[in-house]
Scaffold this active site. Sequence first.
Site, PDB file in Angstrom:
ATOM      1  N   ASP A  13       0.819  -1.225   0.000  1.00 19.58           N
ATOM      2  CA  ASP A  13       0.000   0.000   0.000  1.00 19.58           C
ATOM      3  C   ASP A  13       0.848   1.269   0.000  1.00 19.58           C
ATOM      4  OD1 ASP A  13      -2.271  -1.720   0.345  1.00 19.58           O
ATOM      5  OD2 ASP A  13      -1.681  -1.888   2.439  1.00 19.58           O
ATOM      6  N   LYS A  16       2.169   2.341  -5.131  1.00 16.45           N
ATOM      7  CA  LYS A  16       2.835   1.901  -6.365  1.00 16.45           C
ATOM      8  C   LYS A  16       2.002   2.232  -7.596  1.00 16.45           C
ATOM      9  CE  LYS A  16       2.921  -2.335  -4.785  1.00 16.45           C
ATOM     10  NZ  LYS A  16       2.565  -2.180  -3.377  1.00 16.45           N
ATOM     11  N   GLY A  40      -4.548  -3.915  -4.455  1.00 17.41           N
ATOM     12  CA  GLY A  40      -5.560  -2.901  -4.766  1.00 17.41           C
ATOM     13  C   GLY A  40      -4.884  -1.580  -5.034  1.00 17.41           C
ATOM     14  N   HIS A  41      -5.179  -1.002  -6.182  1.00 14.54           N
ATOM     15  CA  HIS A  41      -4.609   0.300  -6.532  1.00 14.54           C
ATOM     16  C   HIS A  41      -5.740   1.278  -6.732  1.00 14.54           C
ATOM     17  CE1 HIS A  41      -0.785  -1.396  -7.006  1.00 14.54           C
ATOM     18  NE2 HIS A  41      -0.861  -1.771  -8.246  1.00 14.54           N
ATOM     19  N   GLN A 223       1.810  -6.080  -3.686  1.00 12.29           N
ATOM     20  CA  GLN A 223       2.274  -6.294  -2.302  1.00 12.29           C
ATOM     21  C   GLN A 223       3.666  -5.671  -2.139  1.00 12.29           C
ATOM     22  OE1 GLN A 223       0.950  -9.474  -3.877  1.00 12.29           O
ATOM     23  NE2 GLN A 223      -0.925  -8.404  -3.388  1.00 12.29           N
TER      24      GLN A 223
HETATM   25  P1  IMP Z   1      -2.763 -12.884   1.233  1.00 17.72           P
HETATM   26  O1  IMP Z   1      -1.861 -12.271   0.208  1.00 17.72           O
HETATM   27  O2  IMP Z   1      -4.222 -12.563   1.015  1.00 17.72           O
HETATM   28  O3  IMP Z   1      -2.520 -14.337   1.418  1.00 17.72           O
HETATM   29  O4  IMP Z   1      -2.415 -12.214   2.651  1.00 17.72           O
HETATM   30  C1  IMP Z   1      -1.163 -12.420   3.293  1.00 17.72           C
HETATM   31  C2  IMP Z   1      -0.689 -11.145   3.970  1.00 17.72           C
HETATM   32  O5  IMP Z   1      -0.356 -10.181   2.979  1.00 17.72           O
HETATM   33  C3  IMP Z   1      -1.724 -10.475   4.868  1.00 17.72           C
HETATM   34  O6  IMP Z   1      -1.059  -9.877   5.964  1.00 17.72           O
HETATM   35  C4  IMP Z   1      -2.316  -9.399   3.978  1.00 17.72           C
HETATM   36  O7  IMP Z   1      -2.860  -8.344   4.726  1.00 17.72           O
HETATM   37  C5  IMP Z   1      -1.083  -8.976   3.222  1.00 17.72           C
HETATM   38  N1  IMP Z   1      -1.382  -8.399   1.893  1.00 17.72           N
HETATM   39  C6  IMP Z   1      -1.746  -9.046   0.783  1.00 17.72           C
HETATM   40  N2  IMP Z   1      -1.924  -8.197  -0.241  1.00 17.72           N
HETATM   41  C7  IMP Z   1      -1.652  -6.973   0.241  1.00 17.72           C
HETATM   42  C8  IMP Z   1      -1.603  -5.673  -0.362  1.00 17.72           C
HETATM   43  O8  IMP Z   1      -1.845  -5.480  -1.563  1.00 17.72           O
HETATM   44  N3  IMP Z   1      -1.263  -4.660   0.469  1.00 17.72           N
HETATM   45  C9  IMP Z   1      -0.936  -4.858   1.771  1.00 17.72           C
HETATM   46  N4  IMP Z   1      -0.953  -6.046   2.356  1.00 17.72           N
HETATM   47  C10 IMP Z   1      -1.289  -7.098   1.592  1.00 17.72           C
END
Ligand code: IMP
Length: 434
Positions: A13, A16, A40-41, A223
Amino acid sequence: MPGIVIVGAQWGDEGKGKVVDLIAEKADVVIRFQGGNNAGHTIIREGDEFKFHLIPSGILYPGKTCAIGNGVVIDPGVLISELDGLRRRRIDTSGLKISANAHLIMPYHVMLDTAGEAKLGKLEIGTTKRGIGPCYADKAARLGIRVQDMLDPKILRKKIMAALEPKRQLLRPFERDPALDLHAITEEYQRFGHRLEPHIADTAKICWDALDSDRLVLFEGAQATLLDLDHGTYPFVTSSNPVAGSACVGAGVGPTDIDEVWGVAKAYATRVGAGPFPSELFDDVGKMLRDRGHEFGTTTGRERRCGYLDLVALRYASRLNRLSALVITKLDVLSGLNPIRVAVRYRSNEGAVLTEFPYHQTVLHGSSPEYEDLPGFSEDISECRTDDDLPQAARDYIRFIEDFVGVPVNLVGVGPGREQMVRRGAQSGSLPAS
Ligand code: IMP
């Protein structure tokens, strides 16, 4: 022209999407290489807000090639609804290309993600529950369903059948009769295949052709480094590799195709989900950062945990990605905060001074940050566009980051708008004119 990778340098977040959107204007191809609709953007374009979870941000430029690489996991229902949303707003989506080798998120992946978290109870990871982890697990177990499978009904049915039985068993403790109907899933994914067929392509070749003819390819990370499956704060990580090296695997190019790596970091730090976050704040400053920075997840709406900028972690991220440049976003949020604190080392439980990000999770869990206090600024900086426009304390803050991490800061975000960026240094030459 180069291959440029954009990665998150913290816990995600970082903004990017805005950086990709800016460089995408000059790029010929924008390709995502990992993650899925856990990302999410939000892009603000001429006052209009666009939210993307899967489609690369470059789609807002008519006809631009925007690819979803083989390393991404795709929920086709989500992708189709994003396409429909863009079409309703009369955005040309003909440039969207989807790798035939990308893996598909299936209904049972989403169910397993939720069930897995429930099973962990207090130890939950705090995933986005979008099925990301179970989908990558099936990919590694060679039980995955790929985009190309949607185009062959016989193969699709066979593969879903093979994948389904173990899922039923896994889900049984949570639901006596999980709604997993082979026929219904096969039909649904066949329909998705028909809808997406015009976009399915050999996305690696699209990148090679562009790079061979000296055109700019932008590799869009999702991420961030500290959520990396190998290098992040395991197990509180995502199930893919958001580091720059993974752009090669996830898009199908070689390391020598990459010329620049830009890391994006906020002027402070945030994290969603569980896991270590040494500089996290539980006080009024943390609340102020959350409120002023609108720190609520784009994907899940969850409150983000907030804290001071952690330079130990940022230097670690810089090395893992071998950053050539940094982008610091949301500096405007810090206006009015005095002093501005930055974490410059950690102190372990035993009292040892740690100048490097600890590789041992137990040490990291027991570490507290030690801060350096830097003078704050109180001016509204949202109209600043050059380094000279910034107040001295803001300039010094950026310079402190550059010196500590050893990487030039080429852009500084001073507001949510696309144009609200301070351009610094020679590196910003890769950017279109403002
Ligand atoms: P998953 O990717 O849904 O399996 O989540 C694993 C971890 O990555 C969790 O702590 C989520 O909150 C974090 N996470 C996944 N995608 C994002 C993102 O786009 N931004 C911030 N945290 C993320």
